[in-house]
Design a protein around this motif. Structure first.
Motif, PDB file in Angstrom:
ATOM      1  N   ALA A   1      35.814 -84.516  97.718  1.00  0.00           N
ATOM      2  CA  ALA A   1      34.885 -85.431  96.701  1.00  0.00           C
ATOM      3  C   ALA A   1      34.016 -85.964  97.390  1.00  0.00           C
ATOM      4  O   ALA A   1      32.286 -85.684  97.279  1.00  0.00           O
ATOM      5  CB  ALA A   1      36.049 -86.003  95.817  1.00  0.00           C
ATOM      6  N   LEU A   2      34.481 -86.659  98.622  1.00  0.00           N
ATOM      7  CA  LEU A   2      33.438 -87.285  99.476  1.00  0.00           C
ATOM      8  C   LEU A   2      32.266 -85.837  99.859  1.00  0.00           C
ATOM      9  O   LEU A   2      30.750 -87.121 100.324  1.00  0.00           O
ATOM     10  CB  LEU A   2      34.380 -87.587 100.928  1.00  0.00           C
ATOM     11  N   ARG A   3      32.947 -85.126 101.043  1.00  0.00           N
ATOM     12  CA  ARG A   3      31.556 -83.441 100.899  1.00  0.00           C
ATOM     13  C   ARG A   3      30.246 -83.622  99.481  1.00  0.00           C
ATOM     14  O   ARG A   3      29.238 -83.348 100.466  1.00  0.00           O
ATOM     15  CB  ARG A   3      32.039 -82.852 101.725  1.00  0.00           C
ATOM     16  N   PHE A   4      30.963 -83.608  98.420  1.00  0.00           N
ATOM     17  CA  PHE A   4      30.624 -82.753  97.337  1.00  0.00           C
ATOM     18  C   PHE A   4      29.825 -83.766  97.137  1.00  0.00           C
ATOM     19  O   PHE A   4      28.990 -83.440  96.673  1.00  0.00           O
ATOM     20  CB  PHE A   4      31.404 -82.606  96.568  1.00  0.00           C
TER      21      PHE A   4
ATOM     22  N   ALA B   1      42.801 -87.547  91.209  1.00  0.00           N
ATOM     23  CA  ALA B   1      43.583 -86.483  91.030  1.00  0.00           C
ATOM     24  C   ALA B   1      44.084 -85.737  92.108  1.00  0.00           C
ATOM     25  O   ALA B   1      44.874 -84.929  92.982  1.00  0.00           O
ATOM     26  CB  ALA B   1      43.620 -85.296  89.988  1.00  0.00           C
ATOM     27  N   LEU B   2      42.336 -85.800  92.769  1.00  0.00           N
ATOM     28  CA  LEU B   2      42.135 -85.013  93.702  1.00  0.00           C
ATOM     29  C   LEU B   2      43.038 -86.030  95.552  1.00  0.00           C
ATOM     30  O   LEU B   2      43.930 -85.774  96.545  1.00  0.00           O
ATOM     31  CB  LEU B   2      41.089 -84.847  94.497  1.00  0.00           C
TER      32      LEU B   2
ATOM     33  N   GLY C   1      34.514 -77.814 100.936  1.00  0.00           N
ATOM     34  CA  GLY C   1      35.248 -77.796 101.943  1.00  0.00           C
ATOM     35  C   GLY C   1      35.286 -79.039 102.117  1.00  0.00           C
ATOM     36  O   GLY C   1      34.955 -80.152 101.887  1.00  0.00           O
ATOM     37  N   GLU C   2      36.774 -79.383 103.174  1.00  0.00           N
ATOM     38  CA  GLU C   2      36.486 -80.945 103.635  1.00  0.00           C
ATOM     39  C   GLU C   2      36.137 -81.789 104.561  1.00  0.00           C
ATOM     40  O   GLU C   2      36.061 -82.955 104.758  1.00  0.00           O
ATOM     41  CB  GLU C   2      37.908 -80.631 104.336  1.00  0.00           C
TER      42      GLU C   2
ATOM     43  N   ASN D   1      37.008 -79.418  88.955  1.00  0.00           N
ATOM     44  CA  ASN D   1      36.774 -80.255  87.664  1.00  0.00           C
ATOM     45  C   ASN D   1      36.027 -81.594  88.202  1.00  0.00           C
ATOM     46  O   ASN D   1      35.091 -82.427  87.747  1.00  0.00           O
ATOM     47  CB  ASN D   1      38.370 -81.109  87.147  1.00  0.00           C
ATOM     48  N   TYR D   2      36.497 -81.970  89.349  1.00  0.00           N
ATOM     49  CA  TYR D   2      35.035 -83.158  89.905  1.00  0.00           C
ATOM     50  C   TYR D   2      34.052 -82.677  89.480  1.00  0.00           C
ATOM     51  O   TYR D   2      33.310 -84.071  89.318  1.00  0.00           O
ATOM     52  CB  TYR D   2      36.414 -83.578  91.309  1.00  0.00           C
ATOM     53  N   CYS D   3      33.535 -81.887  90.479  1.00  0.00           N
ATOM     54  CA  CYS D   3      32.026 -81.169  90.380  1.00  0.00           C
ATOM     55  C   CYS D   3      31.324 -81.991  88.744  1.00  0.00           C
ATOM     56  O   CYS D   3      30.278 -81.910  88.472  1.00  0.00           O
ATOM     57  CB  CYS D   3      31.800 -79.615  91.109  1.00  0.00           C
TER      58      CYS D   3
END
Length: 280
Positions: A127-130, A117-118, A231-232, A95-97
């Protein structure tokens, strides 16, 4: 993946309809791929045993059969709980992507809410890595979460993203992955190639779910097929080898026939009939 409007959960697996008013008629891409036999017996056993070993009441239960049975019962569904938690996490990351792509397209989005939400689950590193991956690859989105249909073979699905990267058209599938003991994101299963090539081979894409209007698929002409493991600690980008696409497409089409023959066999009637001894 977020919940596509035309997707339905059925006894036959996830299926798709042509409009919001129509019943589902074809299996999803993932349902077709799910016809491939896999076994998780070893992993399920390990998860259950690990849950028993970590159970807070294990020490008190030793020597007490009744209490030990409670520990075993509590731990028996550890694999199911882990799977469900991983699926929910994957939905949040997907959903974030999607919201990142919608924002880049100047379309309505809820990126802040998706990120929150994350964060509430301690998953903000995804989210940070994405975000870093999105910037490093200079992703130019064209169509996020787009539902496609192939009438000839008989399937549908929703693709995570169609975009251009480095001037090349790309079909992208996101997978949320764990991190190994070396801090590296785990690799993707080869089944993602079937998923990507099935998307590439689509014939139509949705225009309006309510009206059930579709248009010819505009993005199937020699795209780059990318599996993106999020991934994280990092994001790993893998390209489907162009040399194997034909073989994986044939495999997907064969699995679609397996789905159909299983459906036909179930509808054919009672498979086993009682029979009395001779002469009675």
């Amino acid at each position: 993946m977020t919940a596509p409007a035309l997707a339905h959960s059925t006894e036959l697996g996830r299926m798709y309809a042509r409009s919001l008013q129509d019943p589902p008629t074809v299996p999803s891409i993932t349902t077709v791929i799910g016809q491939q036999a896999t076994t998780l017996d070893g992993w399920i056993g390990y998860m259950a045993a690990s849950a028993v070993a970590k159970h807070p009441d294990l020490g008190a239960a030793v020597g007490n059969p009744g209490q030990l049975r409670t520990v075993v019962r509590d731990s028996s569904n550890a694999a199911e709980q882990f799977r469900d938690a991983a699926a929910a996490r994957g939905d949040r990351v997907h959903n974030y992507c999607e919201q990142v792509a919608l924002r880049a397209l100047d379309r309505p989005h809820s990126m802040a809410e998706a990120r929150e939400a994350l964060a509430e689950k301690g998953e903000e590193n995804f989210a940070l890595r994405f975000d870093t991956w999105w910037e490093d690859y200079d992703v130019k989105p064209l169509a996020p979460e787009i539902t496609v249909w192939n009438q000839t073979v008989g399937y549908a699905g929703t693709l995570d993203l169609v975009a251009t990267i480095g001037g090349k058209l790309c079909i992208i599938d996101y997978k949320t992955k764990g991190t190994d003991r070396n801090g590296q994101v785990k690799s993707l299963d080869a089944k993602v190639v079937m998923q990507l090539v099935a998307g590439m081979k689509a014939e139509e894409s949705i225009v309006d779910e309510a009206a059930g209007s579709w248009e010819a698929w505009n993005y199937g002409q020699d795209p780059v097929l990318l599996g993106v493991a999020i991934g994280e600690t990092e994001v790993r980008t893998l390209r489907a080898n162009p040399e194997v696409l034909k073989a994986h497409w044939f495999k997907f089409a064969s699995l679609r026939r397996v789905w159909q023959t299983s459906l036909d066999a179930a509808a054919a009637g009672t498979p086993l009939l009682d029979i009395s001894p001779p002469g009675r």
